[in-house]
Scaffold this motif. Sequence first.
Motif, PDB file in Angstrom:
ATOM      1  N   TRP B 119     -27.373  22.759 -50.211  1.00  0.00           N
ATOM      2  CA  TRP B 119     -27.060  24.069 -50.786  1.00  0.00           C
ATOM      3  C   TRP B 119     -26.734  25.070 -49.692  1.00  0.00           C
ATOM      4  CZ3 TRP B 119     -25.979  26.835 -54.992  1.00  0.00           C
ATOM      5  CH2 TRP B 119     -26.187  28.213 -54.928  1.00  0.00           C
ATOM      6  N   LYS B 120     -27.490  25.011 -48.597  1.00  0.00           N
ATOM      7  CA  LYS B 120     -27.253  25.982 -47.533  1.00  0.00           C
ATOM      8  C   LYS B 120     -25.867  25.803 -46.932  1.00  0.00           C
ATOM      9  CE  LYS B 120     -31.991  26.686 -46.113  1.00  0.00           C
ATOM     10  NZ  LYS B 120     -33.004  26.172 -45.185  1.00  0.00           N
ATOM     11  N   ILE B 121     -25.374  24.583 -46.925  1.00  0.00           N
ATOM     12  CA  ILE B 121     -24.089  24.343 -46.289  1.00  0.00           C
ATOM     13  C   ILE B 121     -22.936  24.496 -47.268  1.00  0.00           C
ATOM     14  CG2 ILE B 121     -22.690  22.589 -45.155  1.00  0.00           C
ATOM     15  CD1 ILE B 121     -25.292  21.594 -43.928  1.00  0.00           C
ATOM     16  N   TYR B 122     -23.098  23.918 -48.466  1.00  0.00           N
ATOM     17  CA  TYR B 122     -21.964  23.898 -49.389  1.00  0.00           C
ATOM     18  C   TYR B 122     -22.031  24.989 -50.447  1.00  0.00           C
ATOM     19  CZ  TYR B 122     -20.910  19.197 -47.687  1.00  0.00           C
ATOM     20  OH  TYR B 122     -20.596  18.126 -46.930  1.00  0.00           O
ATOM     21  N   ARG B 123     -23.188  25.656 -50.609  1.00  0.00           N
ATOM     22  CA  ARG B 123     -23.380  26.624 -51.684  1.00  0.00           C
ATOM     23  C   ARG B 123     -23.160  25.977 -53.050  1.00  0.00           C
ATOM     24  NH1 ARG B 123     -26.639  30.612 -50.798  1.00  0.00           N
ATOM     25  NH2 ARG B 123     -26.939  30.206 -48.610  1.00  0.00           N
ATOM     26  N   SER B 124     -23.554  24.732 -53.181  1.00  0.00           N
ATOM     27  CA  SER B 124     -23.447  24.060 -54.468  1.00  0.00           C
ATOM     28  C   SER B 124     -24.381  22.865 -54.455  1.00  0.00           C
ATOM     29  CB  SER B 124     -22.019  23.609 -54.714  1.00  0.00           C
ATOM     30  OG  SER B 124     -21.986  22.702 -55.788  1.00  0.00           O
ATOM     31  N   VAL B 125     -24.876  22.517 -55.643  1.00  0.00           N
ATOM     32  CA  VAL B 125     -25.665  21.287 -55.722  1.00  0.00           C
ATOM     33  C   VAL B 125     -24.973  20.274 -56.621  1.00  0.00           C
ATOM     34  CG1 VAL B 125     -27.915  22.249 -55.212  1.00  0.00           C
ATOM     35  CG2 VAL B 125     -27.083  22.295 -57.529  1.00  0.00           C
ATOM     36  N   ASP B 126     -23.685  20.441 -56.797  1.00  0.00           N
ATOM     37  CA  ASP B 126     -22.943  19.545 -57.661  1.00  0.00           C
ATOM     38  C   ASP B 126     -22.234  18.501 -56.801  1.00  0.00           C
ATOM     39  OD1 ASP B 126     -20.963  18.501 -59.551  1.00  0.00           O
ATOM     40  OD2 ASP B 126     -21.737  20.100 -60.815  1.00  0.00           O
TER      41      ASP B 126
END
Lengths: 140, 135, 94, 535, 275, 87
Positions: B119-126
């Motif tokens: 999440w910290k890197i991609y700003r997504s958990v998908d």
Amino acid sequence: MTLLDIVLIVIGEIMIGIGALADLIAAIGMNRFPNFYLRLHAATIGTIWGAFLPLVGAAFVAAGCKCLGEYRWFMAGGALITAFIILILGPAGSHALARGTHRSGIVPVEPKVVDHLEEDESMPTSQETREIGEEEGGSP
Amino acid sequence: MITLSEYFMTILITCMIVNLGLALYGVFFKPNLIKKIIALTILGDTANTFALIIGYRMWVAGVPSRPPVFTEWRSNNPLLLFVFTKTAVDPLPQALVLTAIVIGLAVTLFLVFLTLQAWKIYRSVDMRDIRRLKG
Amino acid sequence: MTGMTEIQMFILAILPIYVAAFILYTFRALRGPSISDMVLAIDAMSYDLAAFLVILAIYFKQPILIPVAIALALWIYSLDIYVSKYLEGKELGE
Amino acid sequence: MAWNIPELITGAVVPLLAVFAFTLPLLAKVFGEKKFPGIWALIASVVAAVMSTYIFTVVWGTGKDIVYGFGGWPPPIGISYEVDPFNAVIAVFTAWVMVLITIYSLWYNRHFDEPEWYYILLIGLEAGMLGCLYTGDAFNLFVMIEVLGISAYALVAYHKNRGEAIEAAIKYGIIGATATTLYFIGLVIIYGVYGTLNMGQLSLLNTEIYYQRPDLIASIGVATLLAVSLALWVFTYKSALFPNHFWLPDAHPEAPTPVSAALSGLVVNIGVYAVARFMYTIFGPASTIAPYYRDAVLTALFIMGFAGAFIGAIMMRAQKDLKRLLAYSTVSHTGLLYMALAIGMSGVPQAAVALGLAAMTYHVLTHGLGKALLFMSSGVFIDSAETRDLDGLAGVGRKYPLVSASFIIGFLSLMGLLPLGGFFSKLMLYQAFMDAGMLIPALAVIVVSAISVLGYAKAMYSVVFATPTREHRVIRLHGIHYMLALMAVGLILLGVLYPWISQGLVHVANSSLIGPGVREYQEAFVRAFHALLGR
Amino acid sequence: MKHWIGICILILTILAISFVVAANINVLVPSTNVRTLAEIYLKYTYYPWDKYFTAMSPEACTSIVWDFRGLDTVFETMVFYLAIIGAIALARGVPLKLPREIKGELGLSLIVKTVTKIVPVLIIAVAGSIALHGHLTPGGGFQGGATAAVAPVLILVVFSQFYLLKRGVNKNSMLLLRSIGLTGIGITAFAAVLIGLATGHYAFVLQNQPKPLAPDISLPAFVGGQLISGSLWFFNFFEFLAVAAGFTIVFLLITLPEKLAEAKEEKHVAEGGEK
Amino acid sequence: MSYGEAFLLGITALAAIFSTIATYMAIMERDLLKAVIFSAIQSTIYAFIYYMLMAPDIDLVYIPVAVGLYPAVIIALIKKTTREEKP
């Protein structure tokens, strides 16, 4: 089996029976009440009358019943500890949940007569920035 | 002909198989990482339940089967030990499940931290957004 | 060892009431329109379950099953706390 | 009572590694946190390597399997380690390569900001591998696979600020956790059917049921097939067999370089070893599963291995990234290993099966050493050029002649050139298939090697022979190039000593995996049971 | 409500399949007997009549976990340890310390705080009892440690993380405690061998009671008339420490108030770690 | 065959059916926080099943882990990341 044992067992059974009925009533209330804040009431019934009381009753039964073997005092003590824990933690948990729910406003207070808490909280309060270290924390 | 107890036991087993299928569906076909982790925990729990069912013992002559703890050890009575041996459930699957629960917990915790880092890197958990590698 | 004592028969008679209550609680927990309702239902259900487990331990004549009830009562409280903290809009550690 | 040193050392080696890992944070607090963890890990790996070498010499010398019952319990009641020549030789190889990797990690240390976590995980990886190899208990294998798995996931994600590393670790971790859970279900089925978890006893029960209770075979066979297929999934997943290979080309390049070497060169072998143990020792040719399903399982393994070898070799051609190219080469070689593994179908003469399994072991050694060498030396080049792209790496090898020479030798060995180890392992595999009368597989070995040459040649050309397009900075090697040269010499020795090694490995295969070897495995279990019972 | 339709279909299918299966196949259902191996465990878990073949613990599950199959548990502990190490490695660079100042109040309401001040003592007492009587009643090191971890978790959530950090419960101290516990486990696992090396007698790794091949070395089953089952008590105690500390570390890391640490973390990412 | 055994196993089977419902809801729910709560329901029911299968040791591990720990870490994770699952 002495008379005391029989008395203990009968009292315990009565308490367990009352607990069962209270539980059923609470469960019905849980399904029938229209909104969350009313269901809190049912949950309290279920917690105190439906869990605390039967646990104390179970402790009585365990204390009076010789057939449980040498560990029966362990059982009675355990039941009392559980009852004590539920007595303390149950209401506190419901309180925390209700407070959080009211603050977040996810549940509308729909059939409402009066909401004192909302009036209280809508009043202006002074929330100042305070130096940490007085009560909750401190510099490393 | 089956008894009522066996029928209920079969329902229990069938429910666990259905849960297993649902959890596998969640792990493989849900793109959300948090949902995958939830499904993974359910999968592990269901596998553990299978082990416990394998180790269960039906009641002998109306006496409830008992946990594998020999409570009357102070009496030093071989007869009581014999009764215990004939009514207690199988302890080995329980020990295996104990190990498996802790291992599942460890893996899940690690995956939670990985998800947080993602999440910290991609700003997504998908998983459909987390796709920098070619595969 | 065979044959039931009166206590066991009493407990068997009282069990269906508990089970009915659990079914109703579970319905509320699964249906509850908001998260608070669900958590409240799980809460009540688990505390009652703790009592139920103790009663079953009496039925099984196995006093050593008690610690399970203690653990259940202790940990369910923490679920309340997590959810209320989430609803207050704070991080869990804040 | 007299001391039984070999058995005690067999039992002590893996728990000792665990103790090394457990005490590291405590001691790092005392002795300083920058240099100490690496040295402690080096001590741990050297101790493990020496101990495993000792175990190997004892097993090789006496010709009898060592069985160590932990806590003094006889095997099916307690856990036991069971060492036969096959797992002893792979364990020795693993332990010594881990020593080299730890030395390399000391050199690589400047990339790690808090090195103690890295070294704890590295010790955990080694403990997991050795435990998987030595254990004689199916459930303990599950635990050790998890030890191996969790340290591998954590090491892959070690460069935590790279999105690719996190993504690869997530892919690897989630499916890996699912696979191990399914293996647990398989174990539960095995326990439900056979009532034991010890590998030796399982093997014994299998053959006994086959001879004594023919009426039970159908129902037990179905349950066993279910359990075995669940079990094989996690093993093939760990060793990246074709449909399960998707995580490997992502995970290996993103891991720190020494970890890539360990994952590619060693961890892959663990899966192959476990499949061999399941398909030859436990559910071997004489077992319940044999007449119905064993051929089907082996054929499936063969087809997947063939597809993997082929696809890996083709995909290697298309890669621009050096470490990714090497990762696809691992996929290809794993396919070859599984093709060799699948030789033991019914109707194949036993000598050919022994030759095939010996070829598999040989290939495990040459591929593991060569791949570790390639990853480590490519780490030097990548550090120097600060890119993994083949175009950016052009000509960087000219600055480091010794490393380049080792690099080329590693590639030539994997390619299968004459005086090197890789050639002879492939030759042996070819011979085994010809002896078994399998013409197409034999040809497939050659075709796969031929295709993969293109990829290797491309990598070799761009790294060493191409003209440099830009200036590369020169990094200090601190003597690491001598270690790489030593590994290259090892590869040459593996090739030059071919006659002796091949004889030895055929002996290993004969004395552990087929016929007399399986009987020895069962008898060792029975011996240990009676000895430890003491009555 | 399409969910309810799906659920109804699911339940009907389950009932039907169960009926068909139960009527035809009887092998799935457990019987009134257990397997031979299980009977051996049940019989010899506490069997004072044969001192060479018993774990001397009436709790069959704990005796399997730490004595009969102790190796599994040592490495299970190692898996948990490695997972926490991996988590710490992923969270490195994230500051776990107190901010200068914060806005608003911390934690939950006063009622909950008051209640939470009362219970931790009770929790620790119950957890200690579960852990240290693990060889007599259900429970053991892991169970006790997991129960004890409720206390820091409650404090952490109800007050705040800073409340714990100020009192010295931080990552380093917990890691030290955990390492001490794990070292204890390692020493207990090798205790028999170490005593054997000192006295010149043969002993097994993870040995507890005397064995036919190692009759001279054993850990005491009774201390002062109390049954402690040899190594089981020590294992339970050290595992209790290790697990409680490990859970606390995990909670400290996962519940870190991110906003307060955000600025520094983003700088760390922007610098790009390593090439 | 006794009345008590059939009755108690019947309760267990009922619990299993409810656990299946909870699992279904947990997997299908789009709101992740609700999914966590459903999974907590499922865990509580499993704890009850383990109790009925005579495994107090397992229960003592399972309740802290599945009822206490998993919801905590996942709620913390949801708080730090996002609550809605993208369709």
